[in-house]
Design a protein around this motif. Structure first.
Motif, PDB file in Angstrom:
ATOM      1  N   LEU A  13     -15.930  -2.113  55.852  1.00  0.00           N
ATOM      2  CA  LEU A  13     -15.051  -2.534  54.756  1.00  0.00           C
ATOM      3  C   LEU A  13     -13.597  -2.331  55.144  1.00  0.00           C
ATOM      4  O   LEU A  13     -13.248  -1.357  55.826  1.00  0.00           O
ATOM      5  CB  LEU A  13     -15.370  -1.733  53.485  1.00  0.00           C
ATOM      6  CG  LEU A  13     -16.708  -2.054  52.813  1.00  0.00           C
ATOM      7  CD1 LEU A  13     -16.963  -1.103  51.659  1.00  0.00           C
ATOM      8  CD2 LEU A  13     -16.738  -3.504  52.313  1.00  0.00           C
ATOM      9  N   PRO A  14     -12.708  -3.215  54.711  1.00  0.00           N
ATOM     10  CA  PRO A  14     -11.305  -3.136  55.127  1.00  0.00           C
ATOM     11  C   PRO A  14     -10.526  -2.078  54.346  1.00  0.00           C
ATOM     12  O   PRO A  14     -10.953  -1.628  53.276  1.00  0.00           O
ATOM     13  CB  PRO A  14     -10.768  -4.538  54.822  1.00  0.00           C
ATOM     14  CG  PRO A  14     -11.601  -5.004  53.667  1.00  0.00           C
ATOM     15  CD  PRO A  14     -12.979  -4.432  53.904  1.00  0.00           C
ATOM     16  N   VAL A  15      -9.360  -1.710  54.885  1.00  0.00           N
ATOM     17  CA  VAL A  15      -8.530  -0.699  54.227  1.00  0.00           C
ATOM     18  C   VAL A  15      -7.827  -1.240  52.977  1.00  0.00           C
ATOM     19  O   VAL A  15      -7.135  -0.495  52.294  1.00  0.00           O
ATOM     20  CB  VAL A  15      -7.484  -0.109  55.203  1.00  0.00           C
ATOM     21  CG1 VAL A  15      -8.161   0.708  56.278  1.00  0.00           C
ATOM     22  CG2 VAL A  15      -6.599  -1.197  55.796  1.00  0.00           C
ATOM     23  N   SER A  16      -8.016  -2.520  52.668  1.00  0.00           N
ATOM     24  CA  SER A  16      -7.512  -3.067  51.393  1.00  0.00           C
ATOM     25  C   SER A  16      -8.428  -2.715  50.227  1.00  0.00           C
ATOM     26  O   SER A  16      -8.059  -2.939  49.069  1.00  0.00           O
ATOM     27  CB  SER A  16      -7.365  -4.584  51.488  1.00  0.00           C
ATOM     28  OG  SER A  16      -8.599  -5.187  51.849  1.00  0.00           O
ATOM     29  N   ARG A  63      -4.136   6.487  52.977  1.00  0.00           N
ATOM     30  CA  ARG A  63      -3.992   7.095  54.313  1.00  0.00           C
ATOM     31  C   ARG A  63      -2.542   7.509  54.563  1.00  0.00           C
ATOM     32  O   ARG A  63      -2.281   8.495  55.253  1.00  0.00           O
ATOM     33  CB  ARG A  63      -4.467   6.121  55.390  1.00  0.00           C
ATOM     34  CG  ARG A  63      -5.926   5.764  55.313  1.00  0.00           C
ATOM     35  CD  ARG A  63      -6.877   6.936  55.590  1.00  0.00           C
ATOM     36  NE  ARG A  63      -7.038   7.864  54.482  1.00  0.00           N
ATOM     37  CZ  ARG A  63      -7.868   7.694  53.459  1.00  0.00           C
ATOM     38  NH1 ARG A  63      -8.617   6.620  53.394  1.00  0.00           N
ATOM     39  NH2 ARG A  63      -7.969   8.600  52.506  1.00  0.00           N
ATOM     40  N   GLN A  64      -1.579   6.775  54.038  1.00  0.00           N
ATOM     41  CA  GLN A  64      -0.183   7.220  54.105  1.00  0.00           C
ATOM     42  C   GLN A  64       0.035   8.438  53.220  1.00  0.00           C
ATOM     43  O   GLN A  64       0.680   9.416  53.610  1.00  0.00           O
ATOM     44  CB  GLN A  64       0.754   6.097  53.650  1.00  0.00           C
ATOM     45  CG  GLN A  64       0.900   4.942  54.606  1.00  0.00           C
ATOM     46  CD  GLN A  64       1.976   3.966  54.128  1.00  0.00           C
ATOM     47  OE1 GLN A  64       2.293   3.898  52.938  1.00  0.00           O
ATOM     48  NE2 GLN A  64       2.535   3.216  55.045  1.00  0.00           N
ATOM     49  N   TRP A  65      -0.505   8.358  52.024  1.00  0.00           N
ATOM     50  CA  TRP A  65      -0.303   9.387  51.006  1.00  0.00           C
ATOM     51  C   TRP A  65      -0.835  10.742  51.481  1.00  0.00           C
ATOM     52  O   TRP A  65      -0.227  11.789  51.254  1.00  0.00           O
ATOM     53  CB  TRP A  65      -1.030   8.942  49.746  1.00  0.00           C
ATOM     54  CG  TRP A  65      -0.690   9.621  48.470  1.00  0.00           C
ATOM     55  CD1 TRP A  65      -0.567  10.958  48.239  1.00  0.00           C
ATOM     56  CD2 TRP A  65      -0.451   8.980  47.205  1.00  0.00           C
ATOM     57  NE1 TRP A  65      -0.295  11.197  46.918  1.00  0.00           N
ATOM     58  CE2 TRP A  65      -0.207   9.994  46.260  1.00  0.00           C
ATOM     59  CE3 TRP A  65      -0.451   7.638  46.787  1.00  0.00           C
ATOM     60  CZ2 TRP A  65       0.041   9.719  44.917  1.00  0.00           C
ATOM     61  CZ3 TRP A  65      -0.196   7.365  45.458  1.00  0.00           C
ATOM     62  CH2 TRP A  65       0.055   8.399  44.530  1.00  0.00           C
ATOM     63  N   ILE A  66      -2.007  10.733  52.125  1.00  0.00           N
ATOM     64  CA  ILE A  66      -2.684  11.979  52.483  1.00  0.00           C
ATOM     65  C   ILE A  66      -1.930  12.756  53.554  1.00  0.00           C
ATOM     66  O   ILE A  66      -2.219  13.932  53.811  1.00  0.00           O
ATOM     67  CB  ILE A  66      -4.136  11.698  52.938  1.00  0.00           C
ATOM     68  CG1 ILE A  66      -5.037  12.921  52.715  1.00  0.00           C
ATOM     69  CG2 ILE A  66      -4.184  11.241  54.380  1.00  0.00           C
ATOM     70  CD1 ILE A  66      -5.258  13.282  51.274  1.00  0.00           C
ATOM     71  N   ARG A  67      -0.948  12.126  54.175  1.00  0.00           N
ATOM     72  CA  ARG A  67      -0.115  12.847  55.138  1.00  0.00           C
ATOM     73  C   ARG A  67       0.682  13.964  54.474  1.00  0.00           C
ATOM     74  O   ARG A  67       1.134  14.898  55.146  1.00  0.00           O
ATOM     75  CB  ARG A  67       0.832  11.881  55.850  1.00  0.00           C
ATOM     76  CG  ARG A  67       0.124  10.899  56.786  1.00  0.00           C
ATOM     77  CD  ARG A  67       1.088   9.867  57.333  1.00  0.00           C
ATOM     78  NE  ARG A  67       2.126  10.498  58.138  1.00  0.00           N
ATOM     79  CZ  ARG A  67       2.008  10.823  59.430  1.00  0.00           C
ATOM     80  NH1 ARG A  67       0.862  10.606  60.059  1.00  0.00           N
ATOM     81  NH2 ARG A  67       3.013  11.369  60.078  1.00  0.00           N
TER      82      ARG A  67
END
Length: 281
Positions: free
Chosen positions: A172-175, A84-88
């Motif tokens: 499901l978690p973001v981990s 989610r950070q990367w897709i920025r």
């Protein structure tokens, strides 16, 4: 395909506890940047610039289009919160593993004990410098694993009740780990690396950035050296910061020869002297 690229294609660079980066394909190298630039600059350019000098000149003056002629395609396995950070970074082509078409895998990121730290008191979005005591860190890591295992068991139970995969996955978690193919040109890859291998970047994405930087450095060594010199390790100054510098700087170099011990020679040294005169005169 040269020997360096041949050795790197498909090679797995481990990241975090279960992730990786693999180079899938690459188009171009340092010579591709030079070739593209000389189309723009016209005939006779080679008589003025050697390849290394031309690449450094281009990046120093932010003539970035020739760097877009080199492209990298990576296969990346990473936790969803890193994705989610990367897709920025919206200047790449991405195709991600789909939790609608396929079952999500029972793979979750748990930080190493040295990365389980309290909130920083000086950085609102980051962790502190010191880890928790080992016993406390181990207890936190175990709680993370227990939660991840429980949520994945519930996910499997919901699938067993024939709930649609696109709905069953939402708790499901973001981990949870995901995978994608990520294709990007060198200009935008340098921008990604500038931000993501910076010491202030979150540790987890920085690990991927550093692995990717190691791959890129081997394929375009001249361009990467220029990136380190003119982008990664450079600094910008505001107008007020320059005013402050003017008040403190009393002695400036006035010859090209004086700059040689610092690796500045020829045209680059002359440009630096002009920059000093324009800024501090």
């Amino acid at each position: 395909m040269n020997d360096v690229v041949g050795e790197l294609i498909g090679k797995e660079f481990k990241c975090l506890d279960k992730g990786f980066i693999r180079l899938i394909d690459v188009m171009g190298d340092d010579s591709s940047i030079v070739q593209a630039a000389r189309v723009s600059y016209g005939t006779g350019t080679k008589k003025v610039h050697e390849d290394r000098g031309l690449i450094r000149y281009l990046l120093r003056h932010l003539h970035t289009t020739p760097f877009e002629m080199v492209e990298f395609k990576f296969h990346v396995k990473l936790p969803i919160f890193v994705a989610r950070q990367w897709i920025r970074h919206r200047t790449a082509n991405v195709n991600e593993y789909s939790g609608r078409y396929s079952e999500m895998k029972d793979e979750f990121y748990v930080p190493s004990l040295d990365q389980i730290r309290p909130q920083s008191i000086v950085n609102k979005q980051g962790r502190g410098e010191e880890a928790f005591p080992q016993e406390q860190a181990e207890a936190i890591a175990e709680r993370m694993r227990t939660t991840q295992d429980g949520l994945y068991d519930e996910y499997q139970d919901l699938l067993g009740e024939n709930l649609a995969r696109e709905i069953a996955r939402i708790n499901l978690p973001v981990s949870n780990y995901t995978e994608w193919y990520w294709k990007v040109d060198l200009h935008n890859l340098f921008h990604f690396l500038k931000l993501r291998i910076d010491p202030h970047a979150q540790y987890e994405i920085r690990v991927y950035g550093e692995a990717m930087a190691e791959i890129v450095r081997q394929i375009v060594p001249v361009a990467y050296e220029a990136f380190e010199d003119y982008i990664l390790h450079s600094r910008r100054f505001s107008r007020n910061e320059l005013r402050a510098l003017r008040s403190y700087l009393t002695t400036l170099p006035d010859t090209v020869e004086a700059l040689e011990p610092f690796g500045l020679k020829g045209r680059e040294a002359r440009e630096f002297l002009d920059k000093l005169r324009d800024t501090f005169a």
